[in-house]
Design a protein around this motif. Structure first.
Motif, PDB file in Angstrom:
ATOM      1  N   ASP A 165       9.958  21.123   3.967  1.00  0.00           N
ATOM      2  CA  ASP A 165      11.235  20.917   3.724  1.00  0.00           C
ATOM      3  C   ASP A 165      11.415  20.132   2.752  1.00  0.00           C
ATOM      4  OD1 ASP A 165      13.856  19.743   4.150  1.00  0.00           O
ATOM      5  OD2 ASP A 165      13.896  19.416   6.220  1.00  0.00           O
ATOM      6  N   ASN A 166      12.192  20.413   1.518  1.00  0.00           N
ATOM      7  CA  ASN A 166      12.253  19.600   0.529  1.00  0.00           C
ATOM      8  C   ASN A 166      12.870  18.185   0.400  1.00  0.00           C
ATOM      9  OD1 ASN A 166      12.132  18.812  -2.303  1.00  0.00           O
ATOM     10  ND2 ASN A 166      14.254  19.822  -2.630  1.00  0.00           N
ATOM     11  N   SER A 167      14.039  18.220   1.391  1.00  0.00           N
ATOM     12  CA  SER A 167      14.944  17.308   1.644  1.00  0.00           C
ATOM     13  C   SER A 167      14.082  15.940   2.432  1.00  0.00           C
ATOM     14  CB  SER A 167      15.947  17.167   2.720  1.00  0.00           C
ATOM     15  OG  SER A 167      15.712  18.062   3.673  1.00  0.00           O
ATOM     16  N   TYR A 168      13.082  16.567   3.466  1.00  0.00           N
ATOM     17  CA  TYR A 168      12.000  15.847   4.080  1.00  0.00           C
ATOM     18  C   TYR A 168      11.133  14.918   3.250  1.00  0.00           C
ATOM     19  CZ  TYR A 168       8.800  13.921   7.334  1.00  0.00           C
ATOM     20  OH  TYR A 168       7.730  13.060   7.889  1.00  0.00           O
ATOM     21  N   PHE A 169      10.722  15.871   2.260  1.00  0.00           N
ATOM     22  CA  PHE A 169       9.921  15.055   1.506  1.00  0.00           C
ATOM     23  C   PHE A 169      10.490  13.987   0.378  1.00  0.00           C
ATOM     24  CE2 PHE A 169       8.530  15.468  -3.294  1.00  0.00           C
ATOM     25  CZ  PHE A 169       7.380  14.864  -3.292  1.00  0.00           C
ATOM     26  N   SER A 170      11.823  14.221   0.089  1.00  0.00           N
ATOM     27  CA  SER A 170      12.403  13.275  -0.784  1.00  0.00           C
ATOM     28  C   SER A 170      12.701  11.936   0.006  1.00  0.00           C
ATOM     29  CB  SER A 170      13.900  14.041  -1.362  1.00  0.00           C
ATOM     30  OG  SER A 170      13.566  14.916  -2.139  1.00  0.00           O
ATOM     31  N   ARG A 171      12.820  12.029   1.499  1.00  0.00           N
ATOM     32  CA  ARG A 171      13.342  10.851   2.247  1.00  0.00           C
ATOM     33  C   ARG A 171      11.675  10.387   2.478  1.00  0.00           C
ATOM     34  NH1 ARG A 171      16.406  14.864   5.297  1.00  0.00           N
ATOM     35  NH2 ARG A 171      14.422  14.728   6.984  1.00  0.00           N
ATOM     36  N   PHE A 172      10.701  10.958   2.522  1.00  0.00           N
ATOM     37  CA  PHE A 172       9.176  10.384   2.653  1.00  0.00           C
ATOM     38  C   PHE A 172       8.871   9.741   1.506  1.00  0.00           C
ATOM     39  CE2 PHE A 172       5.038  10.918   1.605  1.00  0.00           C
ATOM     40  CZ  PHE A 172       4.340  10.305   2.559  1.00  0.00           C
ATOM     41  N   PHE A 173       9.227  10.219   0.236  1.00  0.00           N
ATOM     42  CA  PHE A 173       8.937   9.578  -1.159  1.00  0.00           C
ATOM     43  C   PHE A 173       9.504   8.459  -1.144  1.00  0.00           C
ATOM     44  CE2 PHE A 173       8.916   9.073  -5.466  1.00  0.00           C
ATOM     45  CZ  PHE A 173       7.579   9.031  -6.067  1.00  0.00           C
ATOM     46  N   LYS A 174      11.060   8.443  -0.877  1.00  0.00           N
ATOM     47  CA  LYS A 174      11.838   7.227  -1.434  1.00  0.00           C
ATOM     48  C   LYS A 174      11.385   6.118  -0.374  1.00  0.00           C
ATOM     49  CE  LYS A 174      16.518   5.659  -1.650  1.00  0.00           C
ATOM     50  NZ  LYS A 174      18.012   6.121  -1.558  1.00  0.00           N
ATOM     51  N   LYS A 175      11.112   6.323   0.888  1.00  0.00           N
ATOM     52  CA  LYS A 175      10.663   5.405   1.798  1.00  0.00           C
ATOM     53  C   LYS A 175       9.503   4.627   1.486  1.00  0.00           C
ATOM     54  CE  LYS A 175       9.222   4.643   6.663  1.00  0.00           C
ATOM     55  NZ  LYS A 175       8.892   5.358   8.079  1.00  0.00           N
ATOM     56  N   GLU A 176       8.599   5.527   0.749  1.00  0.00           N
ATOM     57  CA  GLU A 176       7.119   5.048   0.551  1.00  0.00           C
ATOM     58  C   GLU A 176       7.127   4.304  -0.908  1.00  0.00           C
ATOM     59  OE1 GLU A 176       4.861   4.683   2.710  1.00  0.00           O
ATOM     60  OE2 GLU A 176       5.908   5.708   4.385  1.00  0.00           O
ATOM     61  N   ALA A 177       7.945   4.750  -1.861  1.00  0.00           N
ATOM     62  CA  ALA A 177       7.633   4.652  -3.116  1.00  0.00           C
ATOM     63  C   ALA A 177       9.112   3.621  -3.826  1.00  0.00           C
ATOM     64  CB  ALA A 177       7.755   5.524  -4.069  1.00  0.00           C
ATOM     65  N   GLY A 178      10.062   3.683  -2.810  1.00  0.00           N
ATOM     66  CA  GLY A 178      11.180   3.043  -3.168  1.00  0.00           C
ATOM     67  C   GLY A 178      12.308   3.652  -4.090  1.00  0.00           C
ATOM     68  N   ARG A 179      11.987   4.780  -4.458  1.00  0.00           N
ATOM     69  CA  ARG A 179      12.849   5.777  -5.387  1.00  0.00           C
ATOM     70  C   ARG A 179      12.794   7.269  -4.982  1.00  0.00           C
ATOM     71  NH1 ARG A 179      10.312   4.050 -11.136  1.00  0.00           N
ATOM     72  NH2 ARG A 179       8.422   3.614  -9.855  1.00  0.00           N
ATOM     73  N   THR A 180      13.712   7.973  -5.405  1.00  0.00           N
ATOM     74  CA  THR A 180      13.620   9.169  -5.025  1.00  0.00           C
ATOM     75  C   THR A 180      12.835  10.005  -6.012  1.00  0.00           C
ATOM     76  OG1 THR A 180      15.653   9.725  -6.381  1.00  0.00           O
ATOM     77  CG2 THR A 180      16.143   9.449  -4.124  1.00  0.00           C
ATOM     78  N   PRO A 181      12.244  11.228  -5.680  1.00  0.00           N
ATOM     79  CA  PRO A 181      11.202  11.835  -6.539  1.00  0.00           C
ATOM     80  C   PRO A 181      12.223  11.953  -8.026  1.00  0.00           C
ATOM     81  CG  PRO A 181      11.303  13.052  -4.469  1.00  0.00           C
ATOM     82  CD  PRO A 181      12.326  12.012  -4.404  1.00  0.00           C
ATOM     83  N   GLU A 182      13.311  12.411  -7.976  1.00  0.00           N
ATOM     84  CA  GLU A 182      13.924  12.501  -9.367  1.00  0.00           C
ATOM     85  C   GLU A 182      13.937  11.258 -10.175  1.00  0.00           C
ATOM     86  OE1 GLU A 182      15.422  15.562  -6.398  1.00  0.00           O
ATOM     87  OE2 GLU A 182      15.151  13.491  -6.355  1.00  0.00           O
ATOM     88  N   GLN A 183      14.327   9.945  -9.343  1.00  0.00           N
ATOM     89  CA  GLN A 183      14.306   8.712  -9.985  1.00  0.00           C
ATOM     90  C   GLN A 183      12.949   8.545 -10.742  1.00  0.00           C
ATOM     91  OE1 GLN A 183      15.860   6.607  -6.582  1.00  0.00           O
ATOM     92  NE2 GLN A 183      17.909   6.566  -7.630  1.00  0.00           N
ATOM     93  N   PHE A 184      12.046   8.618  -9.823  1.00  0.00           N
ATOM     94  CA  PHE A 184      10.525   8.329 -10.262  1.00  0.00           C
ATOM     95  C   PHE A 184      10.217   9.232 -11.359  1.00  0.00           C
ATOM     96  CE2 PHE A 184       5.912   8.728 -10.069  1.00  0.00           C
ATOM     97  CZ  PHE A 184       5.562   7.365 -10.209  1.00  0.00           C
ATOM     98  N   ARG A 185      10.552  10.344 -11.513  1.00  0.00           N
ATOM     99  CA  ARG A 185      10.167  11.187 -12.607  1.00  0.00           C
ATOM    100  C   ARG A 185      10.819  10.893 -13.951  1.00  0.00           C
ATOM    101  NH1 ARG A 185       9.904  17.823 -11.974  1.00  0.00           N
ATOM    102  NH2 ARG A 185       7.597  17.304 -11.766  1.00  0.00           N
ATOM    103  N   ARG A 186      12.147  10.627 -13.795  1.00  0.00           N
ATOM    104  CA  ARG A 186      13.177  10.067 -14.971  1.00  0.00           C
ATOM    105  C   ARG A 186      12.529   8.775 -15.594  1.00  0.00           C
ATOM    106  NH1 ARG A 186      17.592  11.700 -11.880  1.00  0.00           N
ATOM    107  NH2 ARG A 186      18.204   9.546 -11.274  1.00  0.00           N
ATOM    108  N   GLN A 187      12.313   7.901 -14.572  1.00  0.00           N
ATOM    109  CA  GLN A 187      11.736   6.693 -14.994  1.00  0.00           C
ATOM    110  C   GLN A 187      10.246   6.401 -15.606  1.00  0.00           C
ATOM    111  OE1 GLN A 187      12.903   4.213 -11.733  1.00  0.00           O
ATOM    112  NE2 GLN A 187      15.068   4.477 -11.809  1.00  0.00           N
ATOM    113  N   GLY A 188       9.647   7.500 -15.143  1.00  0.00           N
ATOM    114  CA  GLY A 188       8.164   8.043 -15.602  1.00  0.00           C
ATOM    115  C   GLY A 188       7.214   6.840 -15.503  1.00  0.00           C
TER     116      GLY A 188
END
Length: 290
Positions: A267-290
């Motif tokens: 589930d892509n949405s579950y991955f996004s929620r998991f990543f944001k909870k652990e990393a403080g940013r969504t996957p898209e935000q993390f990739r953009r901010q590099g």
């Protein structure tokens, strides 16, 4: 899932040399002149020691940037991502060796008894005083000299010097550990690290790892908290997040859904929620901010 981040092997740097399998030591400036491509992020399938005698710049290891200081030694284990930005006058020595090269052919778990090769929680760096650096630099010079001059029993000599170097660095390292400073771990934690590397994409429960180690989940959790300051679940989540960061930054050809799939998330949405909870940013935000 394909990954574009290069993974270098020792023969990539020693193609013209048929001297010693599984080992290479070289002056840093010579290495940089011959292999300029190593400045970009990449992985290795071998252990690496980088001794910096002098210089300026930064060395980035798995998204943590370390400023260069004189008399520093960096340690990398196979699979870690690193890159450096060094001033032209930076001087030092690089040493590569495979797990199989270590004296007596010891397994990877034996190498991880050296605290600086515990990639999970320990600093990949020790900064020495000038007095502490002197014997370390002498051992690097001994290795260079031995490597450059073919002699009888050369491989045996290189293994002996390498073992002495690691022992010397271990004796200098503990006081800089962020944890207790102990140089010993319960053997089960070496085994746990190996198991996590094999299975973290499968999202196995803590009980799976405990059973594989012939422990109860409660006792395994106590071992982790006592020695690492974290629960077993924390470690499993951190390993997943680290790999997610690597793929998001170093595999731009993968979209977010493909990154999620590569990490075992249906589930892509579950991955996004998991990543944001652990990393403080969504996957898209993390990739953009590099």
């Amino acid at each position: 899932m394909p990954e574009k981040l290069p993974v270098y092997r020792i023969p990539d740097f020693t193609a013209a040399r048929a001297l010693t399998q599984g080992f290479h030591v070289v002056d840093l400036q010579t290495h940089r002149q011959k292999h300029a491509f190593v400045q970009a992020p990449h992985k290795h399938d071998f252990y690496l020691l980088l001794y910096l005698r002098q210089g300026r710049g930064t060395h980035t290891i798995d998204f943590t940037e370390y400023p260069i200081q004189p008399h520093s030694v960096f340690f990398l284990t196979p699979g870690q991502v690193h890159a450096w930005d060094l001033a032209p006058d930076t001087q030092g020595t690089l040493l590569f060796f495979s797990p199989e090269f270590f004296p007596n052919g010891q397994e990877t778990e034996k190498l991880r008894q050296f605290p600086f090769f515990r990639a999970w929680q320990q600093l990949p760096l020790v900064t020495l005083s000038a007095a502490e650096a002197a014997p370390v630099e002498q051992l690097f010079q001994n290795l260079l000299q031995e490597y450059q001059t073919p002699q009888p029993l050369q491989t045996d000599a290189l293994k002996s010097y390498l073992h002495l170097l690691l022992i010397q660095l271990l004796r200098l390292y503990p006081s800089q550990s962020p944890l207790s400073g102990s140089t010993t771990w319960p053997f089960q934690l070496y085994q746990l690290e190996t198991l996590v590397e094999r299975h973290y994409r499968e999202h196995r429960p803590v009980s799976f790892y405990a059973q594989a180690l012939h422990l109860t989940a409660k006792y395994l959790n106590e071992l982790c908290k006592e020695n690492l300051g974290k629960t077993t679940s924390d470690l499993l989540q951190e390993r997943l997040v680290l790999e997610a960061k690597r793929l998001l930054i170093h595999s731009p050809h993968l979209n977010i859904a493909q990154v999620a799939q590569a990490l075992g998330f249906d589930d892509n949405s579950y991955f996004s929620r998991f990543f944001k909870k652990e990393a403080g940013r969504t996957p898209e935000q993390f990739r953009r901010q590099g």
